[in-house]
Design an enzyme around this catalytic site. Structure first.
Site, PDB file in Angstrom:
ATOM      1  N   GLU A   6      -6.140   4.297   5.324  1.00 44.85           N
ATOM      2  CA  GLU A   6      -5.059   4.257   6.310  1.00 44.85           C
ATOM      3  C   GLU A   6      -5.706   4.258   7.685  1.00 44.85           C
ATOM      4  O   GLU A   6      -6.191   5.291   8.162  1.00 44.85           O
ATOM      5  CB  GLU A   6      -4.112   5.440   6.124  1.00 44.85           C
ATOM      6  CG  GLU A   6      -2.899   5.383   7.017  1.00 44.85           C
ATOM      7  CD  GLU A   6      -2.055   4.115   6.874  1.00 44.85           C
ATOM      8  OE1 GLU A   6      -1.219   3.895   7.761  1.00 44.85           O
ATOM      9  OE2 GLU A   6      -2.228   3.326   5.909  1.00 44.85           O
ATOM     10  N   GLU A  54      -3.587  -1.711  15.814  1.00 42.05           N
ATOM     11  CA  GLU A  54      -4.798  -1.427  15.038  1.00 42.05           C
ATOM     12  C   GLU A  54      -5.454  -2.714  14.540  1.00 42.05           C
ATOM     13  O   GLU A  54      -6.686  -2.853  14.569  1.00 42.05           O
ATOM     14  CB  GLU A  54      -4.429  -0.501  13.879  1.00 42.05           C
ATOM     15  CG  GLU A  54      -3.949   0.857  14.369  1.00 42.05           C
ATOM     16  CD  GLU A  54      -2.971   1.557  13.456  1.00 42.05           C
ATOM     17  OE1 GLU A  54      -2.521   2.663  13.824  1.00 42.05           O
ATOM     18  OE2 GLU A  54      -2.635   1.010  12.384  1.00 42.05           O
ATOM     19  N   ASP A 112       2.722   6.731   7.957  1.00 39.15           N
ATOM     20  CA  ASP A 112       2.106   7.343   6.775  1.00 39.15           C
ATOM     21  C   ASP A 112       3.051   7.273   5.577  1.00 39.15           C
ATOM     22  O   ASP A 112       2.618   7.084   4.435  1.00 39.15           O
ATOM     23  CB  ASP A 112       1.751   8.804   7.067  1.00 39.15           C
ATOM     24  CG  ASP A 112       0.828   8.936   8.267  1.00 39.15           C
ATOM     25  OD1 ASP A 112      -0.062   8.080   8.428  1.00 39.15           O
ATOM     26  OD2 ASP A 112       1.002   9.883   9.059  1.00 39.15           O
TER      27      ASP A 112
END
Length: 453
Positions: free
Chosen positions: A265, A294, A439
């Site tokens: 992750e 990201e 998450d």
């Protein structure tokens, strides 16, 4: 094709099968989240007092870490201006004291591992083994009941106990989270969407502290799991990353040796050298999960500057640019699964095929919507309560683009030697919180996919 029908059937399939997952390893970051819901006048007053001109410098360009109050406030404005999440390590004691004095509205379980443990173990009933850097009584109290375990050594033997039964008074690791809703205004800035800025004020997670139980007994721990999710590498720096990443690589190789699929992750990693080092580890992972910020940061260190810029231009992110970046990442690293999540849609690029990939994404999106709607998901039955949240209209354009470009059908297309899977998400108009949604998405999709296999 009716997406709501696909959502409903995907939920039923995952609910029936998710308990088949025997045990998931989660490492390495857990902390306590201190949530502050931003208020316009309070924030503007603080910016003025800290020096507006100095603060606004950082609203345009994030610092690598926070050394003073203007950097903290400017970084919060950076997130508000873009409606994008960011997390930076707070270096200075005086700024940490400032945040503590500013206070919080509530305390929650934090850290990717902590959030995933409570979801997988406390909600889905999937047994998890979690790495918790510091097990204070407050930290332990934030874990839900359920099959959530931490390793404990007694008489030289490895045991597994619920965090509440660990019985150690260790230090609390606190992260300060500044949340804002869509349309939040400060001076002439307006948030295009709800999000948050995180100021990390603990010294354990940024140094990727790994407990002795994991360092000394990892082979035994790895022998007891079916899947693994690795997170928490983002706060490392060029000064401290070599030792921790060496241990991480050893752990991944051990898991690979036992045929345990491992998901990374990813999270925004300010230090370019650390990003390159993490990129160098990706060939050891089965899967990686990330958002547009990201993914753009990874493209930058891969030398794909123009592609990185394209990823950040649109809202929602251009799906063709995203697909090109995912292909670049998969082809150059060998990672088997790239899971991209952004506001409005998710994509997965896999070197294997099947509708189960789409169904796992749909389940993850429903879980994320439930978390946004309810604030806290208490049981897997709560997930279905998000069915009445509408599928976002904005994703129709994204789907049409993918149909024209790749001949996508029912959310699935062949792109080169990979399967590209798309789903539109359900957007809660006024979410109770955005913390932990990424998450929730990634862990639900990864574990859900293997449950459906």
């Amino acid at each position: 094709m009716v997406w709501d029908d696909l959502y409903a059937s995907a939920f039923e399939r995952v609910r029936r099968s998710i308990e088949s997952i025997e045990r998931v390893l989660l490492a390495y970051n857990t902390n306590i989240d201190a949530l502050k819901y931003l208020r316009q006048k309070d924030l503007e007053d603080r910016v003025e007092k800290a020096g507006k001109d100095e603060v606004l410098r950082y609203a345009d360009k994030l610092p690598k870490r926070i050394d003073n109050v203007p950097q903290l406030l400017g970084s919060i404005l950076w997130s508000i201006k873009r409606g994008k999440a960011a997390e930076l390590f707070v270096e200075s004691c005086s700024t940490r004291f400032y945040m503590r004095q500013w206070g919080w509205d509530e305390l929650r379980m934090g850290g990717q591992v902590g959030i995933m443990a409570n979801l997988l173990g406390g909600v889905y009933g999937v047994p998890v083994i979690a790495h918790v850097p510091q097990l204070s009584s407050l930290q332990a109290s934030l874990f839900k009941d359920g099959p959530i375990y931490v390793p404990k050594i007694e008489n030289g033997q490895l045991g597994l106990v619920h965090p509440k039964e660990f019985n150690a008074e260790e230090e609390s690791c606190i992260h300060y989270i500044y949340e804002f809703p869509r349309g939040f205004r400060v001076f002439d800035l307006e948030a295009p969407r709800e999000n948050r800025f995180i100021g990390s004020a603990d010294d354990y997670n940024p140094n990727l502290y790994i407990r002795p139980e994991f360092r000394e007994h990892f082979d035994e721990i790895a022998s007891n799991v079916e899947l693994a999710i690795i997170s928490g590498l983002q706060a490392l720096t060029k000064e401290n990353y070599l030792g921790p990443l060496r241990i991480v690589k050893e752990h991944i190789e051990t898991l690979n040796g036992k045929n345990v699929p491992v998901h990374l992750e990813f999270a925004f990693t300010p230090d370019e050298r650390v990003r390159k080092a993490i990129l160098g580890l990706l060939d050891n992972f089965w899967s990686v999960g990330l958002n547009e910020v990201e993914l753009a940061s990874i493209m930058e260190v891969m030398g794909e500057k123009k592609l990185a810029e394209k990823l950040l231009l649109g809202d929602p992110a251009d799906p063709i640019a995203v697909t090109e970046a995912m292909l670049t990442l998969a082809e150059k690293t060998g990672v088997r699964r790239v899971h991209f999540h952004t506001y409005g849609y998710y994509l997965a690029l896999t070197d294997y095929r099947g509708e189960f990939v789409r169904d796992a994404l749909l389940f993850a999106a429903l879980a994320a919507a439930a978390k946004a709607k309810l604030g806290d998901v208490r049981s897997i039955e709560d997930v279905i309560k998000a069915m009445d949240v509408p599928v976002t209209e904005g994703a129709k354009t994204v789907e049409e683009i993918l149909i024209r470009k790749y001949g996508m059908k029912d959310g699935i297309a062949d792109v080169d030697s990979y399967q590209l899977t798309f789903i539109p998400t359900k957007i809660v108009d006024k979410p109770k919180s955005t913390v932990g949604i990424g998450d929730t998405i990634s862990s639900s999709a990864f574990v859900g996919e293997f449950a459906l296999r």
